[in-house]
Write a protein that holds these residues in place. Structure first.
Motif: not given
Length: 465
Positions: A355-364, A339-340
């Protein structure tokens, strides 16, 4: 020795790449290769036929007292040569005129211009290598990165063949015992232990399935590790592709949906070749052409080894999550999806924050436009894209022909196992084992292979090899 065809003529070819260069090499192979070359090679008091094999000598290539070129010439004596025949290699200057003039003289003396791959085909016929090793020569020539080179070298050295020969030898032992039983059928004796055969079949099948499974990795190494760049329109996929490739490969525009087809290009990172695939933006569309582009993009996702899901860091949550759902459905279980969040340089212009959409996933977080975070993404791509390749000593299958043969071997083993369970008579059991042995031989070429099959295999070689 293999005798599918008798080579009673002498062939010649320019073995170096086409065009002008510093040095070119012209090869001859065949019984008369030394005598034909000797007609034009002048070495003072020495004669080409009398010089020691495997040593390079200075000479002049002359025709009717005209010096065509000063050359270095090497004589190879059968069977200690690449083809297993007498050979001569002439290293001349790389002038196109000189190359073709020398070749013309050799042909006029009685040699024939070689067909593509004919030198390697003769090496196979004369037992210098098996068929899988011969095919590895073509892979070695076309290798574009360190790993492709390493895999081709290992196969050319015969590691794949040795593995198959071990399996073949053990199956051959069993079928020999079963056929021996047939000679004593009236005495009702059993030489082949069926329980041991069950265990052997299980072991062989596990090895065959492992080799077949390795094709996914082997094909990725040979043709480039496929990386699909997907996301909604106008999130910067083409800009990212250009950053990854360090060139303007894709058209960049503020107009959404500019990319309607698939754009692919490759680059080598840390010795691995990566094939980056820029796809059409994924969204709901009534445009027929764009819809086809989106469908093609989703197809590429299913065939990728790693997926980059790129989204605009300022975008609303709903379309992001919806597109990601479609991608995950196509990607299947286990495929890495990175996820980028792109365009982070513009975050200050909006109150929205990914950052509000992917609280439990790592985003670059990156900015492809300003080249921020791209290097970190590349490091992550190498890590995920080469997962499973850490063991560089594993044997990898890279040839679809080998995969097909392995599939037939697996099917044959299943039939033998079923036959054992149903107490199949020895003659039928032996027949099924021999079918499996034939499919193993299809890979190594240990049995007589029709000339048209060999022609198909070697026709993709370059002339002179």
């Amino acid at each position: 020795m293999r005798h599918l065809a008798e080579f009673d003529d002498t062939i010649c070819a320019i073995s170096t790449a086409a065009g002008e260069g510093a040095i070119a090499i012209i090869r001859l192979s065949g019984e008369k290769s030394v005598d034909l070359a000797a007609k034009y090679i002048r070495m003072g008091k020495k004669q080409l036929t009398g010089i020691d094999p495997n040593y390079q000598q200075f000479a002049r290539f002359e025709y009717q007292d005209e010096i065509i070129d000063e050359v270095m010439v090497t004589r190879f004596a059968a069977p200690k040569s690449y083809t297993g025949e007498d050979m001569v290699e002439i290293a001349c200057h790389g002038s196109i005129f000189i190359q073709h003039r020398i070749l013309q003289m050799l042909v006029s003396a009685g040699a024939r211009v070689a067909r593509p791959g004919e030198f390697t085909q003769r090496a196979f016929m004369n037992g210098k290598m098996d068929l899988s090793q011969a095919e590895a020569v073509a892979d070695l020539i076309s290798s574009r990165n360190r790993m492709a080179h390493k895999v081709a070298m290992r196969q050319m050295k015969g590691e794949f063949s040795s593995k198959l020969e071990h399996l073949r030898s053990r199956l051959m032992d069993f079928t020999s015992l079963i056929e021996l039983e047939l000679d004593f059928s009236e005495e009702d004796v059993e030489f082949a232990d069926r329980t041991q055969l069950f265990e052997l079949l299980k072991e062989v099948d596990e090895e065959v399935r492992s080799l077949s499974k390795s094709f996914e990795l082997g094909n990725a190494i040979k043709n480039g590790i496929p990386i699909a760049i997907v996301g909604e329109p106008n999130v910067g996929k083409s800009t990212l592709l250009n950053r990854l490739l360090n060139e303007d490969r894709a058209i960049v525009s503020e107009i959404a949906g500019t990319t309607r087809d698939v754009i692919e290009d490759t680059m080598v990172i840390d010795g691995y070749e990566f094939r980056f695939i820029d796809t059409a933006g994924i969204r709901e569309s009534s445009d027929e052409i764009e819809s086809k582009g989106i469908e093609l993009a989703l197809q590429k996702v299913s065939k990728a080894r790693v997926v980059i899901y790129l989204f605009d860091a300022r975008a609303d949550e709903k379309p992001i999550k919806k597109a990601l759902e479609r991608i995950r459905a196509k990607a299947g279980a286990g495929m890495p999806i990175i996820l980028v969040a792109n365009k982070t340089d513009l975050l200050e212009q909006t109150d929205k924050n990914y950052e509000e959409y992917f609280l439990d996933e790592q985003v670059l977080s990156i900015s492809a436009k300003e080249n921020r975070g791209v290097e970190t993404l590349i490091q992550l791509l190498v890590k995920e894209g080469t997962r499973g390749l850490e063991n560089e000593d594993q044997i990898l299958v890279t040839n679809i022909r080998h995969v097909e043969a392995l599939h037939h071997i697996h099917e044959g083993i299943e039939r033998i196992t079923e036959g054992l369970e149903n107490q199949l008579p020895g003659d039928l059991l032996s027949f099924e084992i021999r079918q499996v042995l034939d499919h193993i031989a299809d890979i190594t070429g240990q049995t007589i292979t029709p000339d048209d099959v060999l022609g198909h295999i070697f026709k993709n070689f370059c002339i002179g090899k």
